[in-house]
Write a protein that holds these residues in place. Sequence first.
Motif, mmCIF file in Angstrom:
data_model
loop_
_atom_site.group_PDB
_atom_site.id
_atom_site.type_symbol
_atom_site.label_atom_id
_atom_site.label_comp_id
_atom_site.label_asym_id
_atom_site.label_seq_id
_atom_site.Cartn_x
_atom_site.Cartn_y
_atom_site.Cartn_z
ATOM 1 N N PRO A 49 -6.670 -19.000 -2.273
ATOM 2 C CA PRO A 49 -6.940 -20.107 -1.357
ATOM 3 C C PRO A 49 -5.652 -20.647 -0.718
ATOM 4 C CG PRO A 49 -7.700 -20.616 -3.593
ATOM 5 C CD PRO A 49 -7.055 -19.279 -3.644
ATOM 6 N N GLU A 50 -5.772 -21.001 0.552
ATOM 7 C CA GLU A 50 -4.605 -21.500 1.297
ATOM 8 C C GLU A 50 -5.144 -22.527 2.279
ATOM 9 O OE1 GLU A 50 -2.455 -18.034 2.718
ATOM 10 O OE2 GLU A 50 -1.234 -19.332 3.991
ATOM 11 N N THR A 51 -5.449 -23.733 1.768
ATOM 12 C CA THR A 51 -6.159 -24.704 2.602
ATOM 13 C C THR A 51 -5.320 -25.934 2.915
ATOM 14 O OG1 THR A 51 -7.086 -25.637 0.575
ATOM 15 C CG2 THR A 51 -8.440 -24.017 1.720
ATOM 16 N N ALA A 69 3.419 -14.097 -5.756
ATOM 17 C CA ALA A 69 2.030 -14.348 -5.350
ATOM 18 C C ALA A 69 1.855 -14.135 -3.850
ATOM 19 C CB ALA A 69 1.627 -15.768 -5.738
ATOM 20 N N THR A 70 1.834 -12.882 -3.436
ATOM 21 C CA THR A 70 1.571 -12.594 -2.026
ATOM 22 C C THR A 70 0.797 -11.285 -1.905
ATOM 23 O OG1 THR A 70 2.523 -12.262 0.180
ATOM 24 C CG2 THR A 70 3.775 -11.348 -1.646
ATOM 25 N N HIS A 71 -0.051 -11.205 -0.884
ATOM 26 C CA HIS A 71 -0.710 -9.935 -0.584
ATOM 27 C C HIS A 71 -0.019 -9.268 0.606
ATOM 28 C CE1 HIS A 71 -3.858 -10.289 -3.483
ATOM 29 N NE2 HIS A 71 -4.288 -11.439 -3.000
ATOM 30 N N ASN A 72 1.049 -9.912 1.089
ATOM 31 C CA ASN A 72 1.762 -9.393 2.254
ATOM 32 C C ASN A 72 2.863 -8.415 1.786
ATOM 33 O OD1 ASN A 72 3.707 -9.125 4.320
ATOM 34 N ND2 ASN A 72 3.013 -11.023 5.285
ATOM 35 N N LYS A 73 2.629 -7.121 2.059
ATOM 36 C CA LYS A 73 3.532 -6.069 1.553
ATOM 37 C C LYS A 73 4.937 -6.191 2.152
ATOM 38 C CE LYS A 73 0.383 -2.912 -0.401
ATOM 39 N NZ LYS A 73 -0.487 -3.970 -0.820
ATOM 40 N N HIS A 74 5.020 -6.668 3.398
ATOM 41 C CA HIS A 74 6.337 -6.823 4.047
ATOM 42 C C HIS A 74 7.170 -7.875 3.307
ATOM 43 C CE1 HIS A 74 5.157 -4.440 7.525
ATOM 44 N NE2 HIS A 74 4.006 -5.084 7.487
ATOM 45 N N LYS A 75 6.501 -8.992 2.953
ATOM 46 C CA LYS A 75 7.217 -10.044 2.213
ATOM 47 C C LYS A 75 7.738 -9.487 0.897
ATOM 48 C CE LYS A 75 4.751 -14.325 3.421
ATOM 49 N NZ LYS A 75 3.978 -15.426 2.814
ATOM 50 N N LEU A 76 6.886 -8.746 0.199
ATOM 51 C CA LEU A 76 7.271 -8.177 -1.099
ATOM 52 C C LEU A 76 8.524 -7.311 -0.942
ATOM 53 C CD1 LEU A 76 6.567 -7.608 -4.123
ATOM 54 C CD2 LEU A 76 5.210 -5.674 -3.318
ATOM 55 N N GLN A 93 -0.252 -24.157 -3.778
ATOM 56 C CA GLN A 93 -1.601 -23.644 -4.036
ATOM 57 C C GLN A 93 -1.577 -22.174 -4.463
ATOM 58 O OE1 GLN A 93 -4.042 -24.079 -0.545
ATOM 59 N NE2 GLN A 93 -5.691 -25.043 -1.695
ATOM 60 N N LYS A 94 -0.792 -21.360 -3.726
ATOM 61 C CA LYS A 94 -0.742 -19.922 -4.029
ATOM 62 C C LYS A 94 -0.109 -19.692 -5.406
ATOM 63 C CE LYS A 94 0.572 -18.885 0.655
ATOM 64 N NZ LYS A 94 1.259 -18.028 1.616
ATOM 65 N N ALA A 95 1.028 -20.388 -5.662
ATOM 66 C CA ALA A 95 1.734 -20.166 -6.935
ATOM 67 C C ALA A 95 0.870 -20.621 -8.112
ATOM 68 C CB ALA A 95 3.070 -20.904 -6.935
ATOM 69 N N SER A 130 17.476 -14.539 7.365
ATOM 70 C CA SER A 130 16.139 -15.071 7.661
ATOM 71 C C SER A 130 15.846 -16.373 6.906
ATOM 72 C CB SER A 130 15.067 -14.037 7.310
ATOM 73 O OG SER A 130 14.896 -13.994 5.911
ATOM 74 N N HIS A 131 14.769 -17.033 7.323
ATOM 75 C CA HIS A 131 14.247 -18.220 6.635
ATOM 76 C C HIS A 131 14.013 -17.909 5.152
ATOM 77 C CE1 HIS A 131 11.388 -15.517 8.323
ATOM 78 N NE2 HIS A 131 10.305 -16.137 7.874
ATOM 79 N N ARG A 132 13.470 -16.732 4.873
ATOM 80 C CA ARG A 132 13.169 -16.328 3.493
ATOM 81 C C ARG A 132 14.487 -16.133 2.723
ATOM 82 N NH1 ARG A 132 9.751 -13.034 5.242
ATOM 83 N NH2 ARG A 132 8.136 -14.612 5.389
ATOM 84 N N ALA A 133 15.468 -15.490 3.362
ATOM 85 C CA ALA A 133 16.776 -15.272 2.724
ATOM 86 C C ALA A 133 17.425 -16.616 2.404
ATOM 87 C CB ALA A 133 17.679 -14.456 3.635
ATOM 88 N N TYR A 166 5.566 -12.253 13.786
ATOM 89 C CA TYR A 166 6.145 -12.619 15.092
ATOM 90 C C TYR A 166 7.548 -12.039 15.316
ATOM 91 C CZ TYR A 166 2.380 -16.093 14.980
ATOM 92 O OH TYR A 166 1.147 -16.718 14.909
ATOM 93 N N ASP A 167 8.021 -11.168 14.426
ATOM 94 C CA ASP A 167 9.391 -10.642 14.529
ATOM 95 C C ASP A 167 9.754 -10.082 15.912
ATOM 96 O OD1 ASP A 167 10.270 -11.388 12.051
ATOM 97 O OD2 ASP A 167 9.876 -9.467 11.092
ATOM 98 N N PRO A 168 8.849 -9.336 16.586
ATOM 99 C CA PRO A 168 9.247 -8.739 17.876
ATOM 100 C C PRO A 168 9.465 -9.755 19.014
ATOM 101 C CG PRO A 168 7.326 -7.608 16.950
ATOM 102 C CD PRO A 168 7.517 -8.855 16.147
ATOM 103 N N THR A 220 19.885 -6.776 8.194
ATOM 104 C CA THR A 220 20.410 -7.934 8.930
ATOM 105 C C THR A 220 19.441 -9.107 8.796
ATOM 106 O OG1 THR A 220 21.381 -6.403 10.498
ATOM 107 C CG2 THR A 220 21.312 -8.711 11.180
ATOM 108 N N LYS A 221 18.143 -8.823 9.008
ATOM 109 C CA LYS A 221 17.143 -9.900 8.854
ATOM 110 C C LYS A 221 17.212 -10.481 7.444
ATOM 111 C CE LYS A 221 12.308 -11.164 8.883
ATOM 112 N NZ LYS A 221 10.901 -10.783 8.735
ATOM 113 N N ASN A 222 17.326 -9.602 6.454
ATOM 114 C CA ASN A 222 17.289 -10.062 5.057
ATOM 115 C C ASN A 222 18.511 -10.866 4.644
ATOM 116 O OD1 ASN A 222 14.793 -9.000 4.687
ATOM 117 N ND2 ASN A 222 15.512 -7.079 3.798
#
Length: 224
Positions: free
Chosen positions: A73-75, A40-47, A85-87, A211-214, A186-188, A206-208
């Motif tokens: 919604p993300e409130t 559940a994301t519209h962020n292509k980088h996350k995908l 909320q997103k899931a 990272s926090h997500r990894a 904020y990666d840079p 390396t990030k993958n």
Amino acid sequence: MKKIYIYKIKDKNVGDLRINAYICKLYQKKHKTMKTIVLATHNKHKLEEFKAMLGDKMTLISLDEIDLHDEIPETGTTFTENARQKASYVFDKIEGKYDVMADDSGLEVEALDGEPGVWSARYAGEGCSSQDNIDKLLKKMDGITKRDARFVTVLALISKNGIRYFQGEVRGFITEKMNGKGGFGYDPIFIPDGETLSFGELPAETKNKMSHRANAIKELLKKL
Ligand code: ITT
């Protein structure tokens, strides 16, 4: 990218066609047993990051693939609330046909009492760009020497059996100027502990791995 699976066929003295059919069956069987979830994301980088991190451990279906283009919604005021909320929004929309995973992430800067935190995406205001957010953050940190920060992710995984959460973080510090063009958000301006290059300069692999997500995904895979 097309994946090729190689199966060992023991003691099979069959013609080419039958071998192909046999391989197909094994391939289908493998894919059926592999967990399939909607991300559940519209962020292509996350995908892209999730796909690279999960490899063939899970099959991810994007919102584009199920033709879901709603603004989700993300409130909430915490990462956990927003991830839930997103899931659950997507899970309800698809009437529980698949399990759904959502991630809410952000950057927390110690000297700014955890800002931008849950407001990381909209730090410089509604509809702002990543560049606007970075500019605002660097301006706020002008003259601040203590630049410790962390990225945080909360993953929510929802199925018919309920919802589970998995958390990950990566610690590091905020640079004084932008470094690199890779990654997103904020990666840079973030250098993880133990590295000399920012997430914007380090290779995606390396990030993958760090990272926090990894780290959140590692927790999820441990407990599934
Ligand atoms: P979705 O809600 O559709 O998943 P989003 O980009 O809005 O996409 P978040 O609500 O989780 O995602 O917002 C997180 C923001 O935090 C994101 O827009 C980035 O600015 C920042 N962020 C999160 N993870 C990041 C990462 O790995 N690298 C750099 N910035 C990140």
